[in-house]
Design a protein around this motif. Structure first.
Motif, PDB file in Angstrom:
ATOM      1  N   GLU A 167       0.811  -1.220   0.000  1.00 44.08           N
ATOM      2  CA  GLU A 167       0.000   0.000   0.000  1.00 44.08           C
ATOM      3  C   GLU A 167       0.849   1.278   0.000  1.00 44.08           C
ATOM      4  OE1 GLU A 167       0.030  -1.649   4.275  1.00 44.08           O
ATOM      5  OE2 GLU A 167      -0.133  -2.411   2.216  1.00 44.08           O
ATOM      6  N   GLY A 168       2.137   1.132   0.225  1.00 43.17           N
ATOM      7  CA  GLY A 168       3.010   2.297   0.221  1.00 43.17           C
ATOM      8  C   GLY A 168       3.775   2.498  -1.066  1.00 43.17           C
ATOM      9  N   PHE A 169       3.542   1.632  -2.061  1.00 41.13           N
ATOM     10  CA  PHE A 169       4.326   1.687  -3.290  1.00 41.13           C
ATOM     11  C   PHE A 169       4.084   2.978  -4.065  1.00 41.13           C
ATOM     12  CE2 PHE A 169       4.949   0.362  -7.844  1.00 41.13           C
ATOM     13  CZ  PHE A 169       6.336   0.301  -7.782  1.00 41.13           C
ATOM     14  N   GLU A 170       2.825   3.405  -4.162  1.00 40.61           N
ATOM     15  CA  GLU A 170       2.536   4.624  -4.911  1.00 40.61           C
ATOM     16  C   GLU A 170       3.184   5.837  -4.247  1.00 40.61           C
ATOM     17  OE1 GLU A 170       1.196   4.731  -7.844  1.00 40.61           O
ATOM     18  OE2 GLU A 170       0.753   2.578  -7.878  1.00 40.61           O
ATOM     19  N   ASP A 171       3.194   5.857  -2.905  1.00 44.72           N
ATOM     20  CA  ASP A 171       3.875   6.950  -2.201  1.00 44.72           C
ATOM     21  C   ASP A 171       5.369   6.925  -2.483  1.00 44.72           C
ATOM     22  OD1 ASP A 171       1.546   7.902  -1.067  1.00 44.72           O
ATOM     23  OD2 ASP A 171       1.752   6.716   0.757  1.00 44.72           O
ATOM     24  N   PHE A 172       5.945   5.743  -2.570  1.00 44.69           N
ATOM     25  CA  PHE A 172       7.363   5.596  -2.909  1.00 44.69           C
ATOM     26  C   PHE A 172       7.652   6.202  -4.283  1.00 44.69           C
ATOM     27  CE2 PHE A 172      10.171   2.811  -5.483  1.00 44.69           C
ATOM     28  CZ  PHE A 172      11.395   3.119  -4.895  1.00 44.69           C
ATOM     29  N   LEU A 173       6.792   5.923  -5.254  1.00 49.94           N
ATOM     30  CA  LEU A 173       6.985   6.467  -6.599  1.00 49.94           C
ATOM     31  C   LEU A 173       6.932   7.986  -6.596  1.00 49.94           C
ATOM     32  CD1 LEU A 173       4.783   4.002  -8.701  1.00 49.94           C
ATOM     33  CD2 LEU A 173       7.253   3.929  -8.343  1.00 49.94           C
ATOM     34  N   SER A 174       6.034   8.537  -5.796  1.00 46.17           N
ATOM     35  CA  SER A 174       5.898   9.995  -5.705  1.00 46.17           C
ATOM     36  C   SER A 174       7.050  10.620  -4.925  1.00 46.17           C
ATOM     37  CB  SER A 174       4.559  10.346  -5.056  1.00 46.17           C
ATOM     38  OG  SER A 174       4.421  11.726  -4.883  1.00 46.17           O
ATOM     39  N   ASP A 175       7.433  10.006  -3.802  1.00 44.63           N
ATOM     40  CA  ASP A 175       8.483  10.565  -2.948  1.00 44.63           C
ATOM     41  C   ASP A 175       9.811  10.684  -3.682  1.00 44.63           C
ATOM     42  OD1 ASP A 175       6.684  10.740  -0.884  1.00 44.63           O
ATOM     43  OD2 ASP A 175       7.353   8.931   0.142  1.00 44.63           O
ATOM     44  N   TYR A 176      10.079   9.737  -4.584  1.00 44.95           N
ATOM     45  CA  TYR A 176      11.339   9.750  -5.326  1.00 44.95           C
ATOM     46  C   TYR A 176      11.170  10.317  -6.747  1.00 44.95           C
ATOM     47  CZ  TYR A 176      13.586   7.152  -1.591  1.00 44.95           C
ATOM     48  OH  TYR A 176      14.113   6.779  -0.370  1.00 44.95           O
ATOM     49  N   PHE A 177      10.010  10.916  -7.018  1.00 38.55           N
ATOM     50  CA  PHE A 177       9.734  11.642  -8.264  1.00 38.55           C
ATOM     51  C   PHE A 177       9.701  10.747  -9.502  1.00 38.55           C
ATOM     52  CE2 PHE A 177      12.211  14.466  -5.403  1.00 38.55           C
ATOM     53  CZ  PHE A 177      11.157  15.274  -4.999  1.00 38.55           C
ATOM     54  N   PHE A 178       9.592   9.431  -9.313  1.00 38.11           N
ATOM     55  CA  PHE A 178       9.499   8.547 -10.474  1.00 38.11           C
ATOM     56  C   PHE A 178       8.233   8.820 -11.280  1.00 38.11           C
ATOM     57  CE2 PHE A 178      12.102   5.748  -7.592  1.00 38.11           C
ATOM     58  CZ  PHE A 178      13.255   5.768  -8.366  1.00 38.11           C
ATOM     59  N   ASP A 179       7.158   9.185 -10.586  1.00 38.43           N
ATOM     60  CA  ASP A 179       5.879   9.359 -11.274  1.00 38.43           C
ATOM     61  C   ASP A 179       5.822  10.616 -12.134  1.00 38.43           C
ATOM     62  OD1 ASP A 179       5.958  10.939  -8.938  1.00 38.43           O
ATOM     63  OD2 ASP A 179       3.764  11.017  -8.846  1.00 38.43           O
ATOM     64  N   LEU A 180       6.842  11.461 -12.064  1.00 40.07           N
ATOM     65  CA  LEU A 180       6.863  12.681 -12.868  1.00 40.07           C
ATOM     66  C   LEU A 180       7.442  12.468 -14.260  1.00 40.07           C
ATOM     67  CD1 LEU A 180       8.105  15.340 -10.269  1.00 40.07           C
ATOM     68  CD2 LEU A 180       5.758  14.687 -10.837  1.00 40.07           C
ATOM     69  N   HIS A 181       8.000  11.297 -14.517  1.00 34.58           N
ATOM     70  CA  HIS A 181       8.770  11.097 -15.748  1.00 34.58           C
ATOM     71  C   HIS A 181       7.996  10.297 -16.790  1.00 34.58           C
ATOM     72  CE1 HIS A 181      12.629  12.854 -14.464  1.00 34.58           C
ATOM     73  NE2 HIS A 181      12.076  12.662 -13.273  1.00 34.58           N
TER      74      HIS A 181
END
Length: 231
Positions: free
Chosen positions: A167-181
């Motif tokens: 359940e924390g995976f999406e937050d991980f993607l956001s915290d490390y800015f992966f979801d911006l690319h």
């Protein structure tokens, strides 16, 4: 993958007021104040002493430069652009750039500015930028881009980096800015933003009525120093 010019693809305005006041919506997320500037901007870039690959030009340093007549014309434009954006409530920064540092932390997923990405803000603001000399930035229509974290093979690689609960995976993607690319789709046509034009790009922020604009810094292939205003 070849780039293209923006003139036939992006709406343009003829003044700063229209640039800042025209609302974005849907896939309309980039606007250009098209300008033909006079002056020698390269002279300014070349007179700034660089100890590394990039430097912020402070206003006092800009004013202290000994310039030719063409250089003085360019300086007047730079100062005016800074004042326009500051009066609008922005915090513009003027940079001289030899090159940016490349991201080597995740070889399969670079998160540096050479990667197509969107900007995110916790408040409703847009990104403004202008390249005065050197290689210009690029944008990519949203329909020609795919968010990298949704590509199965890339998503699996990212999961291998994550050791927390599902359940924390999406937050991980956001915290490390992966979801911006984003990754260009096959046959995508990046749009070169050109020199001297002041651009406004939509960001990912609360209550945004448009998609954020996908963009990237250029590879410095020309060998020229880049003079960039951004905020």
């Amino acid at each position: 993958m070849k780039g293209s010019d923006f003139e036939q693809q992006i709406p343009v305005v003829t003044n700063f007021e229209d640039l800042v006041s025209t609302p974005f919506y849907g896939e309309f997320n980039a606007l250009c104040w098209k300008r033909e500037l006079i002056g020698d901007f390269s002279e300014i870039a070349n007179k700034i002493e660089l100890s590394g690959n990039m430097k912020v030009i402070e206003p006092d340093e800009l004013l202290a430069l000994e310039l030719s007549e063409e250089g003085e014309l360019a300086r007047e434009i730079l100062i005016n652009d800074l004042k326009l954006l500051e009066a609008h409530g922005a915090s513009p920064i003027l940079n001289v750039i030899r090159n940016y540092d490349a991201d080597e932390d995740y070889p399969f997923f670079p998160t540096d500015v050479y990667s197509f990405h969107v900007d995110r803000s916790p408040i409703p603001v847009d990104t403004f930028l202008c390249t005065y000399c050197g290689d210009s930035s690029e944008i990519l229509p949203n329909a020609q881009a795919e968010q990298k974290v949704l590509i199965p093979e890339i998503r699996n690689e990212l999961r291998s980096l994550y050791s927390g609960p599902d359940e924390g995976f999406e937050d991980f993607l956001s915290d490390y800015f992966f979801d911006l690319h984003y990754q260009p789709k096959p046959n995508a046509q990046p749009i070169h933003l050109g020199l001297g034009h002041l651009w406004r790009l939509a960001t990912d922020h609360p209550n945004n009525k448009s998609l954020p604009c996908v963009h990237r810094a250029p590879k410095e292939n020309s060998g020229q120093l880049r003079l960039l205003l951004i905020c």
